[in-house]
Design a protein around this motif. Sequence first.
Motif, PDB file in Angstrom:
ATOM      1  N   GLY A 288      48.870 -31.280  10.470  1.00 49.09           N
ATOM      2  CA  GLY A 288      48.403 -30.615  11.682  1.00 49.09           C
ATOM      3  C   GLY A 288      47.003 -31.048  12.090  1.00 49.09           C
ATOM      4  N   MET A 289      46.160 -31.365  11.090  1.00 48.38           N
ATOM      5  CA  MET A 289      44.789 -31.765  11.413  1.00 48.38           C
ATOM      6  C   MET A 289      44.745 -33.113  12.118  1.00 48.38           C
ATOM      7  N   LEU A 290      45.798 -33.928  11.956  1.00 47.60           N
ATOM      8  CA  LEU A 290      45.833 -35.226  12.622  1.00 47.60           C
ATOM      9  C   LEU A 290      45.968 -35.078  14.130  1.00 47.60           C
ATOM     10  N   ALA A 291      46.610 -33.990  14.555  1.00 47.63           N
ATOM     11  CA  ALA A 291      46.808 -33.778  15.987  1.00 47.63           C
ATOM     12  C   ALA A 291      45.567 -33.211  16.672  1.00 47.63           C
ATOM     13  N   MET A 292      44.620 -32.724  15.880  1.00 41.37           N
ATOM     14  CA  MET A 292      43.442 -32.088  16.472  1.00 41.37           C
ATOM     15  C   MET A 292      42.673 -33.013  17.413  1.00 41.37           C
ATOM     16  N   PRO A 293      42.299 -34.236  16.983  1.00 43.20           N
ATOM     17  CA  PRO A 293      41.566 -35.103  17.915  1.00 43.20           C
ATOM     18  C   PRO A 293      42.387 -35.466  19.151  1.00 43.20           C
ATOM     19  N   LEU A 294      43.717 -35.603  18.983  1.00 45.40           N
ATOM     20  CA  LEU A 294      44.580 -35.964  20.103  1.00 45.40           C
ATOM     21  C   LEU A 294      44.599 -34.873  21.162  1.00 45.40           C
ATOM     22  N   THR A 295      44.641 -33.618  20.715  1.00 47.66           N
ATOM     23  CA  THR A 295      44.757 -32.503  21.659  1.00 47.66           C
ATOM     24  C   THR A 295      43.411 -32.002  22.153  1.00 47.66           C
ATOM     25  N   SER A 296      42.326 -32.409  21.497  1.00 46.69           N
ATOM     26  CA  SER A 296      41.009 -31.903  21.901  1.00 46.69           C
ATOM     27  C   SER A 296      40.125 -32.986  22.503  1.00 46.69           C
ATOM     28  N   ALA A 297      40.699 -34.170  22.776  1.00 46.47           N
ATOM     29  CA  ALA A 297      39.895 -35.278  23.306  1.00 46.47           C
ATOM     30  C   ALA A 297      39.168 -34.893  24.589  1.00 46.47           C
ATOM     31  N   GLU A 298      39.853 -34.164  25.474  1.00 49.74           N
ATOM     32  CA  GLU A 298      39.250 -33.768  26.750  1.00 49.74           C
ATOM     33  C   GLU A 298      38.473 -32.458  26.654  1.00 49.74           C
ATOM     34  N   MET A 299      38.511 -31.830  25.467  1.00 43.98           N
ATOM     35  CA  MET A 299      37.911 -30.508  25.318  1.00 43.98           C
ATOM     36  C   MET A 299      36.462 -30.580  24.854  1.00 43.98           C
ATOM     37  N   GLY A 300      36.094 -31.631  24.133  1.00 40.69           N
ATOM     38  CA  GLY A 300      34.735 -31.739  23.631  1.00 40.69           C
ATOM     39  C   GLY A 300      34.551 -31.026  22.304  1.00 40.69           C
ATOM     40  N   PHE A 301      33.536 -31.433  21.551  1.00 39.58           N
ATOM     41  CA  PHE A 301      33.328 -30.926  20.196  1.00 39.58           C
ATOM     42  C   PHE A 301      32.929 -29.448  20.186  1.00 39.58           C
ATOM     43  N   THR A 302      32.093 -29.028  21.142  1.00 38.49           N
ATOM     44  CA  THR A 302      31.612 -27.631  21.148  1.00 38.49           C
ATOM     45  C   THR A 302      32.765 -26.653  21.295  1.00 38.49           C
ATOM     46  N   TYR A 303      33.632 -26.897  22.268  1.00 42.48           N
ATOM     47  CA  TYR A 303      34.762 -25.991  22.485  1.00 42.48           C
ATOM     48  C   TYR A 303      35.780 -26.103  21.354  1.00 42.48           C
ATOM     49  N   THR A 304      35.874 -27.276  20.759  1.00 48.46           N
ATOM     50  CA  THR A 304      36.746 -27.437  19.600  1.00 48.46           C
ATOM     51  C   THR A 304      36.267 -26.575  18.441  1.00 48.46           C
ATOM     52  N   LEU A 305      34.949 -26.543  18.226  1.00 47.09           N
ATOM     53  CA  LEU A 305      34.387 -25.677  17.182  1.00 47.09           C
ATOM     54  C   LEU A 305      34.698 -24.211  17.442  1.00 47.09           C
ATOM     55  N   ILE A 306      34.556 -23.793  18.690  1.00 45.52           N
ATOM     56  CA  ILE A 306      34.849 -22.395  19.055  1.00 45.52           C
ATOM     57  C   ILE A 306      36.299 -22.065  18.732  1.00 45.52           C
ATOM     58  N   LEU A 307      37.209 -22.982  19.090  1.00 45.10           N
ATOM     59  CA  LEU A 307      38.631 -22.755  18.823  1.00 45.10           C
ATOM     60  C   LEU A 307      38.911 -22.704  17.326  1.00 45.10           C
ATOM     61  N   LEU A 308      38.294 -23.604  16.565  1.00 42.78           N
ATOM     62  CA  LEU A 308      38.494 -23.618  15.116  1.00 42.78           C
ATOM     63  C   LEU A 308      38.043 -22.307  14.474  1.00 42.78           C
ATOM     64  N   PHE A 309      36.843 -21.857  14.803  1.00 42.67           N
ATOM     65  CA  PHE A 309      36.335 -20.613  14.221  1.00 42.67           C
ATOM     66  C   PHE A 309      37.178 -19.416  14.651  1.00 42.67           C
ATOM     67  N   SER A 310      37.602 -19.397  15.911  1.00 49.33           N
ATOM     68  CA  SER A 310      38.394 -18.276  16.421  1.00 49.33           C
ATOM     69  C   SER A 310      39.729 -18.180  15.686  1.00 49.33           C
ATOM     70  N   LEU A 311      40.405 -19.317  15.526  1.00 49.58           N
ATOM     71  CA  LEU A 311      41.702 -19.302  14.861  1.00 49.58           C
ATOM     72  C   LEU A 311      41.561 -19.059  13.360  1.00 49.58           C
ATOM     73  N   TRP A 312      40.467 -19.523  12.769  1.00 42.62           N
ATOM     74  CA  TRP A 312      40.228 -19.221  11.351  1.00 42.62           C
ATOM     75  C   TRP A 312      40.093 -17.714  11.139  1.00 42.62           C
ATOM     76  N   ILE A 313      39.320 -17.060  11.983  1.00 44.27           N
ATOM     77  CA  ILE A 313      39.151 -15.604  11.884  1.00 44.27           C
ATOM     78  C   ILE A 313      40.483 -14.901  12.119  1.00 44.27           C
ATOM     79  N   LEU A 314      41.203 -15.335  13.161  1.00 43.10           N
ATOM     80  CA  LEU A 314      42.462 -14.685  13.538  1.00 43.10           C
ATOM     81  C   LEU A 314      43.506 -14.815  12.444  1.00 43.10           C
ATOM     82  N   LEU A 315      43.660 -16.017  11.877  1.00 46.63           N
ATOM     83  CA  LEU A 315      44.708 -16.222  10.882  1.00 46.63           C
ATOM     84  C   LEU A 315      44.310 -15.704   9.499  1.00 46.63           C
ATOM     85  N   SER A 316      43.033 -15.675   9.201  1.00 46.11           N
ATOM     86  CA  SER A 316      42.589 -15.010   7.967  1.00 46.11           C
ATOM     87  C   SER A 316      42.857 -13.509   8.082  1.00 46.11           C
ATOM     88  N   TYR A 317      42.603 -12.973   9.267  1.00 47.38           N
ATOM     89  CA  TYR A 317      42.865 -11.547   9.522  1.00 47.38           C
ATOM     90  C   TYR A 317      44.354 -11.242   9.359  1.00 47.38           C
TER      91      TYR A 317
END
Length: 403
Positions: free
Chosen positions: A20-49
């Motif tokens: 799944g991590m291989l698809a991250m750069p492919l799907t976030s190319a137009e999103m930029g690193f900052t918004y990618t970080l926000i998405l990563l932290f948000s989903l980490w919190i959500l799925l840990s919860y």
Amino acid sequence: MKNKTFGSALLVAGTTIGAGMLAMPLTSAEMGFTYTLILLFSLWILLSYSALLFVEVYQKAERKEAGIATLAEQYFGMGGRIITTLSLVIFMYAILAAYVTGGGSLLAGLFDFLGDSAKPISIILFTIILGIFIVISTSAVDALTRLLFIIKLVAFALVLTMMLPLVKSENIVAMPLKDFLIISASPVFFTSFGFHVIIPTINNYLDGDIRRLRIAIILGTGIPLVAYILWQCATHGVFPQSQFIEIINSDPTLNGLIAATYQATNSKLISSAVRIFSTLALITSFLGVAISLFDCLNDLLQRINIRAGRIGLGVLTFIPPLAFALFYPDGFIAALGYAGQLFTFYGLVLPVGMVWIARRRYPDMSYRAFGGTIGLVIALLLGLLIMCVPFLIEAGYLPKVIG
């Protein structure tokens, strides 16, 4: 005791880190690193919860080794068991289809001389060669996985060592090119934090100790989060956004990621390291999901007194994802997106529903996940939103992650 907890955390991390991590750069190319970080932290919190919600429910499980389908039956009856089992089986088929398409596209690079036949032949070979290990035995899969996992870690460390020094600040600060891409990419990113199917295993391994199970989940999901951030920093920081998007749109597969690596670094060594890591990540993930689906289908058939044999089970396991890959050879991202939909139900909507009932049925539970009723409602709404994302993209309300 501490070793068991740490071992469980590594099991969580090992299950989480995969293709799944291989698809991250492919799907976030137009999103930029900052918004990618926000998405990563948000989903980490959500799925840990959501994992902690399973911990809460397991306090009242009839057996500590009970599977998630058994928990669903405890709270929703036989209908709950059937829906949960179906969602899990279809999820595994979808994610296996993604791995077959991804693995086939990587292998096709070795058969360029075959022309248009390279990709279908590569897809078939990828499936048959690895499928043989599944059909032989679980111990054969275990031995191969252990070897490849060690090599994969070395390859990942090598990739980061070579790419991180090439990170440029102007690439890191690139902003999204389309609105709401952070929502569009969420189903694909969602699968990258998927480890919930092994919660019954580690709950049993830790003898139902709620405290140690919570530590294992938080630590075990924290390791992939760090790995994902470093991986995204390496890719977003090395690739100029416009160039990366152009290459990915022309080849929306893992070969596109490798081609972008070569163009950005002009290094065959780095692009080869990325190819090796990508291939090993796909293979280890493929083996883990395939053996789980193989065993799940075996259990389902035995419940209705059908004995298919290992070859028959192999056919049932691999024909559907193989057919998808042959008909949609560039469907890596699409298959992961649909897998994310199904996993959202299994890993988020289902535990919210069970906890909602459990808190009313068992008000004396000693442990409750943080957030109270508001947390459950927010998690449910986010889960339903993520499940609807592919439909919203298809209807034109959200932008496509590629193209």
